[in-house]
Design a protein around this motif. Structure first.
Motif, mmCIF file in Angstrom:
data_model
loop_
_atom_site.group_PDB
_atom_site.id
_atom_site.type_symbol
_atom_site.label_atom_id
_atom_site.label_comp_id
_atom_site.label_asym_id
_atom_site.label_seq_id
_atom_site.Cartn_x
_atom_site.Cartn_y
_atom_site.Cartn_z
ATOM 1 N N SER A 248 0.835 -1.194 0.000
ATOM 2 C CA SER A 248 0.000 0.000 0.000
ATOM 3 C C SER A 248 0.866 1.237 0.000
ATOM 4 C CB SER A 248 -0.913 0.016 1.237
ATOM 5 O OG SER A 248 -1.551 1.276 1.356
ATOM 6 N N LYS A 249 0.397 2.281 -0.674
ATOM 7 C CA LYS A 249 1.126 3.548 -0.678
ATOM 8 C C LYS A 249 1.149 4.182 0.702
ATOM 9 C CE LYS A 249 0.300 4.779 -5.502
ATOM 10 N NZ LYS A 249 -0.305 3.535 -5.930
ATOM 11 N N LYS A 250 0.277 3.704 1.607
ATOM 12 C CA LYS A 250 0.248 4.266 2.944
ATOM 13 C C LYS A 250 1.532 3.947 3.715
ATOM 14 C CE LYS A 250 -4.783 4.028 3.360
ATOM 15 N NZ LYS A 250 -5.916 3.429 4.105
ATOM 16 N N SER A 251 2.312 3.000 3.217
ATOM 17 C CA SER A 251 3.552 2.652 3.917
ATOM 18 C C SER A 251 4.637 3.699 3.707
ATOM 19 C CB SER A 251 4.053 1.290 3.432
ATOM 20 O OG SER A 251 4.346 1.346 2.055
ATOM 21 N N ALA A 252 4.419 4.635 2.797
ATOM 22 C CA ALA A 252 5.412 5.690 2.565
ATOM 23 C C ALA A 252 4.712 7.037 2.548
ATOM 24 C CB ALA A 252 6.157 5.451 1.253
ATOM 25 N N PRO A 253 4.117 7.451 3.679
ATOM 26 C CA PRO A 253 3.301 8.670 3.677
ATOM 27 C C PRO A 253 4.096 9.931 3.455
ATOM 28 C CG PRO A 253 3.635 7.889 5.924
ATOM 29 C CD PRO A 253 4.208 6.854 5.013
ATOM 30 N N ASN A 254 5.383 9.921 3.741
ATOM 31 C CA ASN A 254 6.185 11.132 3.588
ATOM 32 C C ASN A 254 6.788 11.264 2.199
ATOM 33 O OD1 ASN A 254 5.663 11.963 6.166
ATOM 34 N ND2 ASN A 254 7.573 11.181 7.027
ATOM 35 N N GLU A 255 6.611 10.261 1.348
ATOM 36 C CA GLU A 255 7.171 10.340 0.009
ATOM 37 C C GLU A 255 6.373 11.330 -0.826
ATOM 38 O OE1 GLU A 255 9.465 10.592 -1.616
ATOM 39 O OE2 GLU A 255 10.109 8.688 -2.458
ATOM 40 N N ARG A 256 7.103 12.077 -1.611
ATOM 41 C CA ARG A 256 6.480 13.081 -2.458
ATOM 42 C C ARG A 256 7.484 13.502 -3.513
ATOM 43 N NH1 ARG A 256 3.180 18.366 -0.620
ATOM 44 N NH2 ARG A 256 3.337 19.587 -2.510
ATOM 45 N N VAL A 257 7.003 13.802 -4.696
ATOM 46 C CA VAL A 257 7.845 14.290 -5.777
ATOM 47 C C VAL A 257 7.788 15.809 -5.771
ATOM 48 C CG1 VAL A 257 8.159 14.377 -8.273
ATOM 49 C CG2 VAL A 257 7.527 12.222 -7.167
ATOM 50 N N THR A 258 8.933 16.455 -5.781
ATOM 51 C CA THR A 258 8.976 17.913 -5.797
ATOM 52 C C THR A 258 9.286 18.485 -7.176
ATOM 53 O OG1 THR A 258 11.328 17.928 -5.164
ATOM 54 C CG2 THR A 258 9.698 17.992 -3.382
ATOM 55 N N PHE A 259 9.815 17.658 -8.083
ATOM 56 C CA PHE A 259 10.154 18.175 -9.411
ATOM 57 C C PHE A 259 10.461 17.006 -10.325
ATOM 58 C CE2 PHE A 259 12.910 20.142 -12.660
ATOM 59 C CZ PHE A 259 12.169 21.288 -12.952
ATOM 60 N N LEU A 260 10.152 17.160 -11.603
ATOM 61 C CA LEU A 260 10.578 16.199 -12.623
ATOM 62 C C LEU A 260 10.824 16.951 -13.919
ATOM 63 C CD1 LEU A 260 7.948 15.585 -14.669
ATOM 64 C CD2 LEU A 260 7.214 14.236 -12.728
ATOM 65 N N ASN A 261 11.663 16.351 -14.771
ATOM 66 C CA ASN A 261 12.010 17.025 -16.020
ATOM 67 C C ASN A 261 12.529 16.003 -17.021
ATOM 68 O OD1 ASN A 261 12.253 19.246 -17.718
ATOM 69 N ND2 ASN A 261 14.352 19.678 -17.098
ATOM 70 N N TYR A 262 12.266 16.245 -18.308
ATOM 71 C CA TYR A 262 12.817 15.432 -19.390
ATOM 72 C C TYR A 262 14.240 15.883 -19.719
ATOM 73 C CZ TYR A 262 8.258 13.438 -20.785
ATOM 74 O OH TYR A 262 7.067 12.756 -20.831
ATOM 75 N N ASN A 263 15.005 14.976 -20.305
ATOM 76 C CA ASN A 263 16.288 15.387 -20.864
ATOM 77 C C ASN A 263 16.069 16.021 -22.235
ATOM 78 O OD1 ASN A 263 15.663 13.105 -22.345
ATOM 79 N ND2 ASN A 263 17.715 12.230 -22.266
ATOM 80 N N HIS A 264 17.157 16.391 -22.922
ATOM 81 C CA HIS A 264 17.026 17.205 -24.131
ATOM 82 C C HIS A 264 16.348 16.482 -25.281
ATOM 83 C CE1 HIS A 264 20.656 14.872 -24.932
ATOM 84 N NE2 HIS A 264 20.535 15.181 -26.200
ATOM 85 N N ASN A 265 16.378 15.130 -25.294
ATOM 86 C CA ASN A 265 15.732 14.411 -26.388
ATOM 87 C C ASN A 265 14.500 13.627 -25.956
ATOM 88 O OD1 ASN A 265 16.745 12.170 -25.068
ATOM 89 N ND2 ASN A 265 18.393 11.806 -26.544
ATOM 90 N N ALA A 434 15.581 19.036 -9.581
ATOM 91 C CA ALA A 434 16.718 18.232 -10.051
ATOM 92 C C ALA A 434 16.760 18.405 -11.556
ATOM 93 C CB ALA A 434 16.553 16.768 -9.673
ATOM 94 N N ASN A 435 17.942 18.262 -12.140
ATOM 95 C CA ASN A 435 18.059 18.526 -13.567
ATOM 96 C C ASN A 435 19.232 17.770 -14.165
ATOM 97 O OD1 ASN A 435 16.920 19.956 -15.815
ATOM 98 N ND2 ASN A 435 16.549 21.673 -14.412
ATOM 99 N N PHE A 436 19.303 17.779 -15.484
ATOM 100 C CA PHE A 436 20.422 17.181 -16.208
ATOM 101 C C PHE A 436 21.492 18.237 -16.409
ATOM 102 C CE2 PHE A 436 16.704 14.739 -17.417
ATOM 103 C CZ PHE A 436 17.158 13.427 -17.376
ATOM 104 N N TRP A 437 22.749 17.831 -16.232
ATOM 105 C CA TRP A 437 23.888 18.697 -16.526
ATOM 106 C C TRP A 437 24.701 17.994 -17.602
ATOM 107 C CZ3 TRP A 437 25.311 23.497 -16.167
ATOM 108 C CH2 TRP A 437 26.652 23.861 -16.257
ATOM 109 N N GLY A 438 24.457 18.400 -18.855
ATOM 110 C CA GLY A 438 25.045 17.670 -19.962
ATOM 111 C C GLY A 438 24.447 16.281 -20.041
ATOM 112 N N THR A 439 25.233 15.337 -20.535
ATOM 113 C CA THR A 439 24.772 13.949 -20.656
ATOM 114 C C THR A 439 25.404 13.030 -19.630
ATOM 115 O OG1 THR A 439 26.507 13.539 -22.304
ATOM 116 C CG2 THR A 439 24.333 14.196 -23.123
#
Length: 574
Positions: A248-265, A434-439
């Motif tokens: 169950s997702k209730k086992s990780a109540p403090n988990e959360r995504v703060t940011f996401l991003n694609y790479n250049h391609n 979080a982000n990509f720095w080059g490849t």
């Protein structure tokens, strides 16, 4: 506004010319991947201008301008190279600006921004007093993204992704979420905290909803517009669950995504999480990744849920097995607004005697109060819990393929975990990037006030940069050059770029004398020490309770009136 720099504008403008002459648009993806470039990153410019925390920075599409938004409710624009302020915009925002972007293909003349009170505003740089407002969102807007000169999207606390088209509607004063015309996607109970569009496919976007990352095809969503209330899986082409393989997702109540991003391609997605570190996902077609496994992020991650044991902890109150679910006794109280556990000089509270008698006594009072409240809630929800757990188990068992719609409709994709990068802390703010720095590198901000740069080959942090006195939130690479813009709790923006060794040593010596901490850590042992401290402080989060000032005043008032609290030992000498 004040700008300090160790590189002259001429140096950076020459770099700009070289970029177009020899490298073209792929310059950043090649040049930044060289180790000597990354290891020589130096804080070359500090831009002063805001009167509050700088929560968002964004480069223009052509890289010529830098946009920032702040707690002071203003947007500011700076010229690349000289970093002189070209505009300071009073847009009409009434709250904290969390996010801001330039509209593409508008010659950087139009901006969309979102705030913590739900207002989204579109501002013409030449006529900021004529900015228009969209009041459709209820609660904080975490991200806005403009995909064309007239179309933009938002996501936030009201569990929705909204699509706006300025050709159809120039503003909306519907007030706090009552408008459903702009809703593209609507969740049931979980907040949509992050969103990103594939740079090569403008119809594909990723969202973070609870502990799940999902990819959507917006062309298929439009067919179901108006039918999405309570259901967010129409048009879903792939998903990945971050709940650590638990039932169950209730086992990780403090988990959360703060940011996401694609790479250049568009082939990879980087995700910054609160508990599981920074993860890297592949978004390739199913046919290309059939041999790659998909596995839980970290099955050994210690649970952050409330403890179930009835054993008392030193200095605390434990719930017995007959009293309902006990609350973990907090070893440390944190008043909202207390940032003492952040910054380069923060250290874990490992000493048993680090808590005063007064703090220990208030911890006992708060824990007893929480136990009473949770016991009452548990008694009321016994029957509903068993029923909901059955439905949850059934929904958890659904495969991604069952969400893909009719056979042959759209692309079949799959999100696969490639790597995980740990060592930083991401618990104190909701917008840490979080982000990509080059490849070859991944970078992120941290609650320890540093910028972490991980080598993708070794999965270890190879460079740590001191970017804030408290917390680094934003990390935005320039679209072409090896230049990085960062911001956080400090009221300024910092620019990082490769610097010659002689200039760097003199500059860093002056800065270290001023701030009292190293600007850059390259030594493996020094980096390991920072990582160790962060890991210890992460483990302390389970035993830390944040209390609003009003609650603390009520506790103190109660103690003043009643003297002692039943079941709690008096504090003794303070």
């Amino acid at each position: 506004m004040m700008v300090t720099s160790c590189l002259t504008p001429k140096n950076e403008l020459e770099l700009l010319d070289e970029r177009f002459k020899y490298a073209g648009r792929s310059f950043i993806h090649n040049y930044s991947s060289f180790p000597h470039v990354t290891r020589n990153l130096t804080r070359t410019t500090v831009i002063e201008g805001h009167d509050g925390c700088v929560n968002t920075v964004c480069w223009s599409e052509d890289g010529s301008l830098l946009l920032s938004g702040s707690d002071d409710s203003t947007l500011q624009i700076y010229k690349y190279g000289s970093y002189e302020q070209s505009h300071k915009l009073s847009t009409g925002h009434r709250g904290i600006i969390f996010t801001a972007r330039f509209f593409p293909h508008t010659k950087n003349t139009k901006i969309v921004s979102g705030e913590n009170h739900g207002m989204v505003r579109v501002t013409d740089v030449a006529r900021p007093e004529e900015s228009v407002a969209f009041m459709c969102n209820k609660g904080a807007v975490y991200q806005v993204i403009a995909t064309s000169p007239n179309v933009f999207y938002s996501c936030g606390y009201d569990r929705s992704v909204r699509e706006y088209d300025l050709r159809e509607e120039s503003s909306c004063d519907c007030r706090r979420g009552s408008c459903h015309r702009s809703v593209l996607l609507k969740g049931k109970t979980q907040v949509i905290t992050a969103m990103a569009f594939n740079p090569l496919k403008d119809y594909e976007f990723a969202i973070a909803i609870g502990t799940t990352i999902r990819l959507y095809d917006s062309r298929r969503l439009k067919r179901h517009r108006g039918l999405l209330s309570g259901e967010q899986r129409h048009g879903c082409v792939a998903e990945y669950d971050l709940s650590f393989g638990a039932r169950s997702k209730k086992s990780a109540p403090n988990e959360r995504v703060t940011f996401l991003n694609y790479n250049h391609n568009g082939s990879e997605v980087v995700v910054n999480t609160r508990v599981g570190g920074v993860i890297l996902l592949s978004s390739e077609h199913l046919d290309h990744i059939a041999s790659l496994p998909s596995y839980p992020l970290d099955e050994n991650m210690p649970s952050t849920s409330a403890g179930t044991s009835g054993t008392a902890r030193p200095g605390g109150v434990a719930g017995s097995s007959g009293d309902g679910p006990p609350v973990r006794v907090p070893k440390r109280l944190r008043i909202c607004g207390d940032w003492s556990d952040t910054g380069p000089n923060a250290r874990p509270n490992t000493s048993p005697g680090s808590q005063t008698n007064a703090e220990r006594f208030i911890s006992q009072v708060v824990t007893r109060w929480l136990n009473q409240r949770m016991t009452a809630v548990a008694d009321q929800n016994d029957d509903s819990d068993s029923e909901s757990s059955e439905h949850e188990s059934e929904s958890e068992s659904e495969s991604v393929e069952s969400m893909l719609g009719d056979e042959g409709e759209g692309e079949r994709r799959r999100l696969v975990l490639l790597n995980k990068f740990t060592g930083h802390r991401n618990t104190r703010t909701m917008i840490k990037q979080a982000n990509f720095w080059g490849t070859s590198y991944i970078l992120s901000g941290s609650d320890c006030g540093r910028i972490f740069i991980w080598d993708r080959r070794t999965l270890k942090p190879c460079v740590l940069l001191t970017g804030d006195r408290r917390v680094v939130n934003t990390v935005q690479p320039h679209p072409f050059d090896p230049v990085l813009a960062t911001s956080g709790i400090d009221h300024n923006i910092k620019i990082w770029s490769p610097c010659p060794a002689d200039d760097r040593e003199e500059w860093e010596r002056e800065e270290e004398e001023e701030e009292g901490s190293g600007l850059r850590l390259l030594d493996e042992h020094a980096i390991e020490e920072v990582v160790r401290c962060n890991q210890e402080m992460l483990s302390e989060i389970r035993d830390t309770v944040s209390i609003p000032t009003t609650v603390m005043l009520r506790v103190l008032s109660m103690l003043n009136q009643s003297g002692n609290v039943p079941g709690v030992e008096p504090p003794g000498p303070l």
